[in-house]
Design an enzyme around this catalytic site. Sequence first.
Site, mmCIF file in Angstrom:
data_model
loop_
_atom_site.group_PDB
_atom_site.id
_atom_site.type_symbol
_atom_site.label_atom_id
_atom_site.label_comp_id
_atom_site.label_asym_id
_atom_site.label_seq_id
_atom_site.Cartn_x
_atom_site.Cartn_y
_atom_site.Cartn_z
ATOM 1 N N ASN A 9 -44.878 26.802 -3.094
ATOM 2 C CA ASN A 9 -44.135 25.758 -2.391
ATOM 3 C C ASN A 9 -42.652 26.010 -2.645
ATOM 4 O OD1 ASN A 9 -42.941 23.460 -1.451
ATOM 5 N ND2 ASN A 9 -43.947 22.057 -2.891
ATOM 6 N N LYS A 11 -40.169 24.492 -1.495
ATOM 7 C CA LYS A 11 -39.367 23.256 -1.468
ATOM 8 C C LYS A 11 -38.101 23.490 -0.633
ATOM 9 C CE LYS A 11 -41.569 21.824 -5.707
ATOM 10 N NZ LYS A 11 -41.550 21.022 -6.922
ATOM 11 N N HIS A 95 -47.186 15.728 -0.989
ATOM 12 C CA HIS A 95 -46.573 16.175 -2.240
ATOM 13 C C HIS A 95 -45.903 14.990 -2.938
ATOM 14 C CE1 HIS A 95 -43.908 18.224 -5.020
ATOM 15 N NE2 HIS A 95 -44.732 19.254 -4.924
ATOM 16 N N GLU A 97 -43.144 14.664 -4.311
ATOM 17 C CA GLU A 97 -41.734 14.453 -3.943
ATOM 18 C C GLU A 97 -41.633 13.693 -2.622
ATOM 19 O OE1 GLU A 97 -40.600 18.550 -4.427
ATOM 20 O OE2 GLU A 97 -40.880 18.322 -6.591
ATOM 21 N N GLU A 167 -51.365 17.838 -8.995
ATOM 22 C CA GLU A 167 -50.040 18.100 -9.547
ATOM 23 C C GLU A 167 -49.575 16.880 -10.340
ATOM 24 O OE1 GLU A 167 -47.971 21.402 -7.063
ATOM 25 O OE2 GLU A 167 -47.350 19.451 -6.321
ATOM 26 N N GLY A 173 -41.585 20.747 -12.283
ATOM 27 C CA GLY A 173 -40.185 21.096 -12.487
ATOM 28 C C GLY A 173 -39.653 20.734 -13.857
ATOM 29 N N SER A 213 -45.283 23.404 -13.189
ATOM 30 C CA SER A 213 -44.751 24.377 -14.145
ATOM 31 C C SER A 213 -45.699 25.560 -14.406
ATOM 32 C CB SER A 213 -44.348 23.691 -15.451
ATOM 33 O OG SER A 213 -43.325 22.734 -15.207
HETATM 34 P P1 13P Z 1 -42.965 23.582 -10.374
HETATM 35 O O1 13P Z 1 -43.864 24.788 -10.410
HETATM 36 O O2 13P Z 1 -41.523 23.916 -10.159
HETATM 37 O O3 13P Z 1 -43.216 22.674 -11.518
HETATM 38 O O4 13P Z 1 -43.390 22.761 -9.035
HETATM 39 C C1 13P Z 1 -44.709 22.479 -8.798
HETATM 40 C C2 13P Z 1 -44.824 21.907 -7.445
HETATM 41 O O5 13P Z 1 -44.358 20.818 -7.174
HETATM 42 C C3 13P Z 1 -45.510 22.703 -6.421
HETATM 43 O O6 13P Z 1 -45.769 21.946 -5.279
#
Ligand code: 13P
Length: 253
Positions: A9, A11, A95, A97, A167, A173, A213
Amino acid sequence: MRKKLIAGNWKMFKTNSEALQLANQVKIKTTEISKTKIVMCPPFTALAAVADVVRGTKIGVGAQNLYWEKEGAFTAEISAGMIKSTGAAYVIIGHSERRQYFGETDATVNKRLISALENGLTAIVCVGETLNEREANVTRDVVGKQIRGAFNGITASDFSQIIVAYEPVWAIGTGKTATPDQAQEVHAYLRQVMADEKGREIAESLQILYGGSVKPENASELLSQKDIDGALVGGACLNADSFGAIIHSAEAL
Ligand code: 13P
């Protein structure tokens, strides 16, 4: 036997020239991968360009969201049909976010999922608890409710086009990965909920990815867990070396 899937992803990262460079590098690093499915999810702006780069390879391309209407006066929104027309075959839905910053709810996740399925896209449906929720011991309630809400009215035949990603929000992150045991426990629970809701056969064939992560250093141990069928990678997918290393860890299992 469920196959492993490693999805990236991206982002809100990568201009179009950067996206082309990353997609080409990932393509070169994964030429000999045969068992593991790879999916890259760039921003909408780079979908068509990335789809062109990987055409004819085993790498799939996905969007990070969609809007459920077919078309209309919905400024700045992107439909499933538009995504499909770029050459992408996947879409991430729900997601954390999107839930946290853009008002996504279980009901809108469900609408987006229905639209993705109707348009022949494979959906990666995300669920996960916050730190407060984990500390309050309600992780199962939270992810159970999210998954039931997402799959409300979804029938058995649709599940060939559905992937789940667990997740934990506190691991995204932050550099704080769920331990393999913590992740496995929730994955097994999600599979149990699916068995109760949709039957054992669907639950057993459903791919459940872990995200939060994931890095080359922890990928192998996470991916070795019985109910972890792959990873949804954020930060580490923005670099071809680290994304490639995670893919190679999956392939080696
Ligand atoms: P990170 O791997 O940066 O923690 O992000 C995970 C994520 O949100 C994938 O959709």
